[in-house]
Scaffold this active site. Structure first.
Site, PDB file in Angstrom:
ATOM      1  N   GLY A 262      -6.939  10.903  -8.837  1.00 37.44           N
ATOM      2  CA  GLY A 262      -6.554  11.269  -7.467  1.00 37.44           C
ATOM      3  C   GLY A 262      -7.613  10.943  -6.435  1.00 37.44           C
ATOM      4  N   LEU A 263      -8.169   9.751  -6.527  1.00 38.03           N
ATOM      5  CA  LEU A 263      -9.320   9.418  -5.684  1.00 38.03           C
ATOM      6  C   LEU A 263      -8.953   8.888  -4.304  1.00 38.03           C
ATOM      7  CD1 LEU A 263     -11.457   7.611  -8.434  1.00 38.03           C
ATOM      8  CD2 LEU A 263     -11.754   9.937  -7.576  1.00 38.03           C
TER       9      LEU A 263
ATOM     10  N   LEU B 184      -7.314   9.163  -0.886  1.00 34.17           N
ATOM     11  CA  LEU B 184      -6.683   9.936   0.188  1.00 34.17           C
ATOM     12  C   LEU B 184      -5.703   9.033   0.950  1.00 34.17           C
ATOM     13  CD1 LEU B 184      -6.609  12.560   1.871  1.00 34.17           C
ATOM     14  CD2 LEU B 184      -8.454  11.605   3.270  1.00 34.17           C
TER      15      LEU B 184
ATOM     16  N   ASN C 223      -2.962   7.926  -0.314  1.00 34.36           N
ATOM     17  CA  ASN C 223      -2.137   7.256  -1.320  1.00 34.36           C
ATOM     18  C   ASN C 223      -1.378   8.366  -2.050  1.00 34.36           C
ATOM     19  OD1 ASN C 223      -1.273   6.268  -3.819  1.00 34.36           O
ATOM     20  ND2 ASN C 223      -2.989   4.868  -4.036  1.00 34.36           N
TER      21      ASN C 223
ATOM     22  N   GLU D  73      -9.711  -4.629   3.431  1.00 28.43           N
ATOM     23  CA  GLU D  73      -8.942  -4.350   2.213  1.00 28.43           C
ATOM     24  C   GLU D  73      -8.317  -5.607   1.618  1.00 28.43           C
ATOM     25  OE1 GLU D  73      -8.267  -0.979   0.818  1.00 28.43           O
ATOM     26  OE2 GLU D  73     -10.011  -0.437   2.017  1.00 28.43           O
TER      27      GLU D  73
ATOM     28  N   ARG E 240      -7.288   1.949   6.686  1.00 28.87           N
ATOM     29  CA  ARG E 240      -8.403   1.328   5.956  1.00 28.87           C
ATOM     30  C   ARG E 240      -8.855  -0.021   6.505  1.00 28.87           C
ATOM     31  NH1 ARG E 240      -7.342   1.983  -0.456  1.00 28.87           N
ATOM     32  NH2 ARG E 240      -6.069   3.864  -0.473  1.00 28.87           N
TER      33      ARG E 240
ATOM     34  N   HIS F 185      -1.704   0.471   2.870  1.00 28.90           N
ATOM     35  CA  HIS F 185      -1.890  -0.975   3.047  1.00 28.90           C
ATOM     36  C   HIS F 185      -0.592  -1.545   3.610  1.00 28.90           C
ATOM     37  CE1 HIS F 185      -4.929  -0.815  -0.473  1.00 28.90           C
ATOM     38  NE2 HIS F 185      -5.618  -1.021   0.631  1.00 28.90           N
TER      39      HIS F 185
ATOM     40  N   ASP G  96       0.904  -4.125   2.646  1.00 28.37           N
ATOM     41  CA  ASP G  96       1.782  -4.689   1.602  1.00 28.37           C
ATOM     42  C   ASP G  96       2.672  -3.636   0.946  1.00 28.37           C
ATOM     43  OD1 ASP G  96       0.093  -3.443  -0.227  1.00 28.37           O
ATOM     44  OD2 ASP G  96      -0.538  -5.275  -1.236  1.00 28.37           O
TER      45      ASP G  96
ATOM     46  N   CYS H 129       0.579  -5.281  -5.531  1.00 29.47           N
ATOM     47  CA  CYS H 129      -0.831  -4.830  -5.505  1.00 29.47           C
ATOM     48  C   CYS H 129      -1.612  -5.462  -6.643  1.00 29.47           C
ATOM     49  CB  CYS H 129      -0.924  -3.323  -5.699  1.00 29.47           C
ATOM     50  SG  CYS H 129      -0.105  -2.365  -4.450  1.00 29.47           S
TER      51      CYS H 129
END
Ligand code: SUG
Length: 433
Positions: free
Chosen positions: A18-19, A21, A23, A170, A207, A243, A245, A360
């Protein structure tokens, strides 16, 4: 010219910490038990499907994880095991960052401007700094090493290092190229995030910084006329499109997008129609498919590819097939007057649970026949190489990783042995990557 998709192979340390934020999938699955072996096999399955469709497929390799060198920069010392042990005791959050297998999402590895678009006629790569998220900011050094190895021939390629960390970049996840066909000079569309809604109301970080996009375009030698730098909509960022995409994808003359992807939708459409002859914009109306649903199913994180017969196919995540509203709209798209003729569903569920869909997982580069021959062949895939990789995954990749396992010396060791076995099976010498 033909396009090659370089997929990131899911590394043996794939886990749900869960790194990220902003997402939503990553946050929702934080703490769940991951299945690295299955995840990597799902990835190979997608690569095989691309080969079956007659497309060119490349591979980028998992990074060394957990990353002892990065932890050493943060003051931990001793041999690798001592470094991990100390990090686990003193700063478990840092160990979790050092463990992430996030390099699998190679759309974020770099931005790529194919040769017809650039001032010196070479294909330019700018490695992304991914500086907004700590765990992803670790990636650029190893990414640079890999890309410099794969695209070492300076007659055809230029590989630039990451931008300074203050300018969030990114990579290709915030980039689209529109062009009549791959070999022509294209319009390169850079999409940045900058929340302009009410002050203090921004729910998630944006980002990609505008100045980073502009810097990449300058380094690649793009001309003003072939460049558009446009803003992502606040609504998309707020809904979890961390993102671009996640809400739009382009291939040759087709843009496949959600109605609410861009801050100034009309301007984006106008620029594309003016600059790209025969441009086709396929848009999902918000009234038909809400942003939330688009993001939940990752409908726009599909790969849009040109097949050898000239038709286009969408390579879609299985989640789209399970959402009747989304699937019926896709069927309409397929039957309508546009180049999309095939819908191919792939299962990349393990990656999806961390917010990474089919698009991705790949970095695209359109190259000439000569340039293709100059790519280090160890980064190109065929069926036999897929077999070899699969055998290593079956043998070496952990079956499951639970959050508590990140503190286990056996797992640290196993992850490094597994990656070593893969590199050696592919012909890389120790220390080459
Ligand atoms: O940066 N997930 C990635 C997903 C990247 C998707 N890439 C594109 N859209 N191109 C990210 O948020 C989750 C890792 C974790 O939570 O452990 C993560 O990093």
């Amino acid at each position: 010219m033909r396009e090659i998709n370089f997929d990131g192979l899911v590394g043996p340390s794939h886990n749900y910490s869960g790194l990220s934020l902003g997402n939503i999938a990553s946050a929702t699955n934080a703490g769940a038990v991951s299945a690295p072996r299955k995840a990597a096999l799902q990835g190979i399955g997608k690569m095989r499907r691309m080969l079956d469709l007659g497309l060119l497929q490349g591979l980028l390799l998992p990074h060394a994880r957990p990353d002892a060198d990065w932890l050493r920069k943060l003051g931990f010392s001793g041999d690798d095991a001592a470094v991990f042990r100390a990090a686990c005791r003193q700063e478990p959050a840092l160990l979790r960052n050092a463990f992430s297998a996030s390099a699998m999402w190679t759309a974020n590895a770099a931005t790529v401007s194919p040769a017809p678009d650039t001032a010196d006629g070479r294909c330019h790569f700018s490695v992304a700094n991914l500086s907004t998220m700590l765990h992803r900011s670790i990636e650029h050094e190893q990414t640079l090493r890999q890309l410099r190895l794969a695209f070492a021939d300076e007659r055809f390629f230029a590989v630039h290092p990451a931008l300074p960390a203050g300018l969030g970049d990114e990579g290709a996840a915030n980039f689209m190229r529109l062009v009549g066909s791959h070999g022509e000079r294209g319009l390169e569309v850079f999409v940045y995030g900058e929340f302009q809604g009410e002050k203090g109301a921004q729910p998630f970080p944006a980002r990609q910084h505008r100045a980073a996009s502009a810097a990449v375009a300058r380094r690649h030698g793009l001309t003003e006329a072939d460049l558009a730098i446009v803003r992502q909509s606040d609504a998309a960022i707020a809904s979890g499109a961390f993102h671009n995409d996640v809400v739009a994808v382009a291939n040759e003359n087709v843009l496949f997008t959600h109605e609410q992807a861009f801050a100034d939708r009309e301007a984006v459409h106008r620029i594309i129609r003016e600059r790209v002859p025969g441009a086709i914009i396929i848009e999902a109306p918000a009234a038909r498919i809400g942003l939330d649903q688009a993001i939940r199913t990752y409908l726009f994180n599909s790969q849009l590819v040109t097949l050898p017969d000239g038709d286009m196919a969408l390579i879609l995540p299985g989640e789209t097939r399970e959402a009747p509203d989304v699937w019926s709209w896709l069927e309409e798209v397929r039957q309508a007057d546009n180049p999309i003729r095939r819908l191919e569903v792939v299962d990349v569920r393990e990656s999806m649970r961390n917010g990474g869909g089919p698009a991705c997982l790949r970095l695209r580069a359109a190259v000439s026949e000569e340039a293709r021959a100059a790519i280090d062949p160890r980064f190109m895939l065929d069926e036999q190489t897929c077999d070899r990789i699969e055998a290593v995954i079956e043998r070496e990749w952990p079956e499951r990783i639970s959050p508590a396992d990140l503190g286990e010396p056996d797992l640290w060791h196993r992850c490094h042995v597994a990656r070593g076995a893969l590199l050696s099976a592919l012909g890389f010498a120790p220390g080459e990557l």
